[in-house]
Design a protein around this motif. Sequence first.
Motif, PDB file in Angstrom:
ATOM      1  N   ALA A 112       0.552  -1.537  -0.167  1.00 52.07           N
ATOM      2  CA  ALA A 112       0.144  -0.018   0.197  1.00 52.07           C
ATOM      3  C   ALA A 112       0.928   1.230   0.118  1.00 52.07           C
ATOM      4  CB  ALA A 112      -0.767   0.264   1.549  1.00 52.07           C
ATOM      5  N   THR A 113       0.209   1.788  -0.474  1.00 55.21           N
ATOM      6  CA  THR A 113       0.876   3.240  -0.268  1.00 55.21           C
ATOM      7  C   THR A 113      -0.080   3.938   0.541  1.00 55.21           C
ATOM      8  OG1 THR A 113       1.342   3.821  -3.131  1.00 55.21           O
ATOM      9  CG2 THR A 113       0.751   5.760  -2.139  1.00 55.21           C
ATOM     10  N   GLU A 114       0.155   5.047   1.249  1.00 55.73           N
ATOM     11  CA  GLU A 114      -0.098   5.637   2.628  1.00 55.73           C
ATOM     12  C   GLU A 114      -0.278   6.957   2.093  1.00 55.73           C
ATOM     13  OE1 GLU A 114       0.589   6.487   7.318  1.00 55.73           O
ATOM     14  OE2 GLU A 114       2.087   4.345   6.123  1.00 55.73           O
ATOM     15  N   ILE A 115      -0.791   8.226   2.442  1.00 51.82           N
ATOM     16  CA  ILE A 115      -1.458   9.089   2.595  1.00 51.82           C
ATOM     17  C   ILE A 115      -2.141   9.110   4.001  1.00 51.82           C
ATOM     18  CG2 ILE A 115      -3.930   9.072   1.797  1.00 51.82           C
ATOM     19  CD1 ILE A 115      -3.384  12.051   0.179  1.00 51.82           C
ATOM     20  N   LEU A 116      -1.351  10.506   5.561  1.00 57.23           N
ATOM     21  CA  LEU A 116      -1.366  10.857   5.758  1.00 57.23           C
ATOM     22  C   LEU A 116      -1.720  11.998   6.170  1.00 57.23           C
ATOM     23  CD1 LEU A 116       1.064  10.033   9.234  1.00 57.23           C
ATOM     24  CD2 LEU A 116       0.482  12.147   8.689  1.00 57.23           C
ATOM     25  N   THR A 117      -3.051  12.593   7.340  1.00 60.65           N
ATOM     26  CA  THR A 117      -2.654  14.067   7.815  1.00 60.65           C
ATOM     27  C   THR A 117      -3.107  14.506   9.388  1.00 60.65           C
ATOM     28  OG1 THR A 117      -4.388  15.979   7.241  1.00 60.65           O
ATOM     29  CG2 THR A 117      -5.487  13.812   7.726  1.00 60.65           C
ATOM     30  N   VAL A 118      -2.290  15.032   9.625  1.00 56.96           N
ATOM     31  CA  VAL A 118      -2.227  15.824  11.062  1.00 56.96           C
ATOM     32  C   VAL A 118      -3.729  15.897  11.557  1.00 56.96           C
ATOM     33  CG1 VAL A 118      -0.785  16.937  12.416  1.00 56.96           C
ATOM     34  CG2 VAL A 118       0.347  15.886  10.892  1.00 56.96           C
ATOM     35  N   LEU A 119      -4.264  15.529  12.756  1.00 56.53           N
ATOM     36  CA  LEU A 119      -4.995  15.985  13.309  1.00 56.53           C
ATOM     37  C   LEU A 119      -4.625  16.807  14.356  1.00 56.53           C
ATOM     38  CD1 LEU A 119      -7.209  12.820  13.101  1.00 56.53           C
ATOM     39  CD2 LEU A 119      -6.988  14.941  11.757  1.00 56.53           C
ATOM     40  N   GLY A 121      -1.019  18.123  16.863  1.00 56.63           N
ATOM     41  CA  GLY A 121       0.283  18.601  17.069  1.00 56.63           C
ATOM     42  C   GLY A 121       1.029  18.416  16.474  1.00 56.63           C
ATOM     43  N   THR A 122       2.003  17.678  16.287  1.00 62.12           N
ATOM     44  CA  THR A 122       2.916  18.298  15.173  1.00 62.12           C
ATOM     45  C   THR A 122       4.087  16.820  15.309  1.00 62.12           C
ATOM     46  OG1 THR A 122       3.122  20.270  15.673  1.00 62.12           O
ATOM     47  CG2 THR A 122       5.304  19.871  14.243  1.00 62.12           C
ATOM     48  N   LEU A 123       4.370  16.744  13.757  1.00 61.72           N
ATOM     49  CA  LEU A 123       4.562  14.813  13.075  1.00 61.72           C
ATOM     50  C   LEU A 123       6.008  15.983  12.093  1.00 61.72           C
ATOM     51  CD1 LEU A 123       2.128  12.240  12.836  1.00 61.72           C
ATOM     52  CD2 LEU A 123       3.404  12.927  14.559  1.00 61.72           C
ATOM     53  N   TYR A 124       7.240  14.855  12.656  1.00 58.45           N
ATOM     54  CA  TYR A 124       8.246  15.212  11.894  1.00 58.45           C
ATOM     55  C   TYR A 124       8.468  13.833  11.294  1.00 58.45           C
ATOM     56  CZ  TYR A 124      13.024  14.685   9.852  1.00 58.45           C
ATOM     57  OH  TYR A 124      14.010  14.916   9.268  1.00 58.45           O
ATOM     58  N   VAL A 125       8.369  13.147   9.662  1.00 57.43           N
ATOM     59  CA  VAL A 125       7.671  12.575   8.911  1.00 57.43           C
ATOM     60  C   VAL A 125       9.298  12.136   7.896  1.00 57.43           C
ATOM     61  CG1 VAL A 125       5.426  12.257   9.651  1.00 57.43           C
ATOM     62  CG2 VAL A 125       6.323  13.841   7.266  1.00 57.43           C
ATOM     63  N   GLY A 126       9.156  11.200   7.194  1.00 57.88           N
ATOM     64  CA  GLY A 126       9.760  10.867   6.378  1.00 57.88           C
ATOM     65  C   GLY A 126      10.155   9.772   5.137  1.00 57.88           C
ATOM     66  N   PHE A 127      10.307   9.203   4.213  1.00 63.03           N
ATOM     67  CA  PHE A 127      10.672   8.500   3.689  1.00 63.03           C
ATOM     68  C   PHE A 127      12.282   8.267   2.648  1.00 63.03           C
ATOM     69  CE2 PHE A 127       8.100  10.900   0.156  1.00 63.03           C
ATOM     70  CZ  PHE A 127       8.885  10.600  -0.887  1.00 63.03           C
ATOM     71  N   VAL A 128      12.890   7.587   2.378  1.00 63.15           N
ATOM     72  CA  VAL A 128      13.956   6.986   2.021  1.00 63.15           C
ATOM     73  C   VAL A 128      13.879   6.420   1.044  1.00 63.15           C
ATOM     74  CG1 VAL A 128      16.246   5.946   1.919  1.00 63.15           C
ATOM     75  CG2 VAL A 128      14.657   6.774   4.015  1.00 63.15           C
ATOM     76  N   VAL A 148       2.381  11.677   1.656  1.00 66.18           N
ATOM     77  CA  VAL A 148       2.616  10.768   1.795  1.00 66.18           C
ATOM     78  C   VAL A 148       3.989  10.379   0.856  1.00 66.18           C
ATOM     79  CG1 VAL A 148       2.378   9.260  -1.211  1.00 66.18           C
ATOM     80  CG2 VAL A 148       0.531  11.508  -0.562  1.00 66.18           C
ATOM     81  N   PHE A 149       3.115   8.627   1.701  1.00 61.18           N
ATOM     82  CA  PHE A 149       4.612   7.203   1.488  1.00 61.18           C
ATOM     83  C   PHE A 149       4.216   6.554   0.513  1.00 61.18           C
ATOM     84  CE2 PHE A 149       3.468   9.039   5.588  1.00 61.18           C
ATOM     85  CZ  PHE A 149       4.844   9.844   6.254  1.00 61.18           C
ATOM     86  N   PRO A 150       4.967   6.596  -0.739  1.00 62.72           N
ATOM     87  CA  PRO A 150       4.869   5.749  -1.250  1.00 62.72           C
ATOM     88  C   PRO A 150       4.983   4.408  -1.572  1.00 62.72           C
ATOM     89  CG  PRO A 150       6.147   7.472  -1.984  1.00 62.72           C
ATOM     90  CD  PRO A 150       6.257   8.032  -0.892  1.00 62.72           C
ATOM     91  N   GLN A 151       4.049   3.680  -2.319  1.00 64.44           N
ATOM     92  CA  GLN A 151       3.816   1.825  -1.595  1.00 64.44           C
ATOM     93  C   GLN A 151       5.627   1.124  -1.708  1.00 64.44           C
ATOM     94  OE1 GLN A 151       1.604  -0.868  -3.964  1.00 64.44           O
ATOM     95  NE2 GLN A 151       2.273  -2.174  -4.126  1.00 64.44           N
ATOM     96  N   GLY A 152       5.902   0.685  -0.448  1.00 64.48           N
ATOM     97  CA  GLY A 152       6.723   0.263  -0.025  1.00 64.48           C
ATOM     98  C   GLY A 152       8.617   0.537   0.287  1.00 64.48           C
ATOM     99  N   LEU A 153       8.571   1.753  -0.102  1.00 69.65           N
ATOM    100  CA  LEU A 153       9.174   2.526   0.805  1.00 69.65           C
ATOM    101  C   LEU A 153       9.186   2.690   1.921  1.00 69.65           C
ATOM    102  CD1 LEU A 153       9.602   5.858  -2.336  1.00 69.65           C
ATOM    103  CD2 LEU A 153      10.646   3.090  -1.653  1.00 69.65           C
ATOM    104  N   ILE A 154      10.663   2.707   2.641  1.00 73.58           N
ATOM    105  CA  ILE A 154      11.175   2.875   4.000  1.00 73.58           C
ATOM    106  C   ILE A 154      10.391   4.553   4.287  1.00 73.58           C
ATOM    107  CG2 ILE A 154      12.813   3.037   5.830  1.00 73.58           C
ATOM    108  CD1 ILE A 154      14.338   1.084   4.673  1.00 73.58           C
ATOM    109  N   LEU A 168      -4.572  10.503  10.768  1.00 74.33           N
ATOM    110  CA  LEU A 168      -4.813   9.971  10.400  1.00 74.33           C
ATOM    111  C   LEU A 168      -4.960   9.257   8.872  1.00 74.33           C
ATOM    112  CD1 LEU A 168      -7.966   8.491  10.743  1.00 74.33           C
ATOM    113  CD2 LEU A 168      -8.521  10.084   9.501  1.00 74.33           C
ATOM    114  N   SER A 169      -4.418   7.885   8.761  1.00 64.72           N
ATOM    115  CA  SER A 169      -3.599   7.621   7.840  1.00 64.72           C
ATOM    116  C   SER A 169      -4.914   6.536   6.659  1.00 64.72           C
ATOM    117  CB  SER A 169      -2.772   6.413   7.650  1.00 64.72           C
ATOM    118  OG  SER A 169      -1.311   7.087   7.980  1.00 64.72           O
TER     119      SER A 169
END
Length: 215
Positions: A112-119, A121-128, A148-154, A168-169
Amino acid sequence: MAAHFLFLALLTLASSHAIASDPSQLQDFCVADLNSDVFVNGFVCKDPKQAKAEDFFFSGLDKAGDTGNKPGSNVTLIAVNQIPGLNTLGISLARLDFAPNGLIPPHTHPRATEILTVLEGTLYVGFVTSNPNNQLFTKVLNKGDVFVFPQGLIHFQFNYGKTNAVALSGLSSQNPGVILVPNAVFGAKPPISDDVLAKAFQLDKKTVDWLQAQF
């Protein structure tokens, strides 16, 4: 002849892409029979005449998950096992709760690809990205921001703030799966050889053994 082979190659690529995601439904819905002994890619449909509103319903996502653990985070996943009506629909949902400094460790969703929205607080996010570049994309997200976090990526999510955070994702699979990198590498059962891990991470075996003991 060359054109014929090119056509076959393109057809093969198109076919491989078509099967590299959740199967598409061929009817209005296919409510999962979670008790069936038949093994298929997904779940067997129960008789649609027996479907009811509860097959498409879940209650309780307003309740915070328990973050009293080492990572300081909790994921409440709403997938096909929680809502049988999601079977074949290629979508699921998750609530992410974070204590201050809470972390969802580096992980992947193989399906799966993941799409996240912050409801809150504050988040530091990332992918490689994948080899050979291994490029890191990061962003600090505040309430209402989307990433957005593309499918399969860390990827990872970390609560930068001093208060609890909630996100919420949406995930593009009825059963996205998750591979937590630290747990998979150091908590495998049976364990991966410490010779392998010591060489892979350029660590001494004592350090590897200590890390394995944490899982």
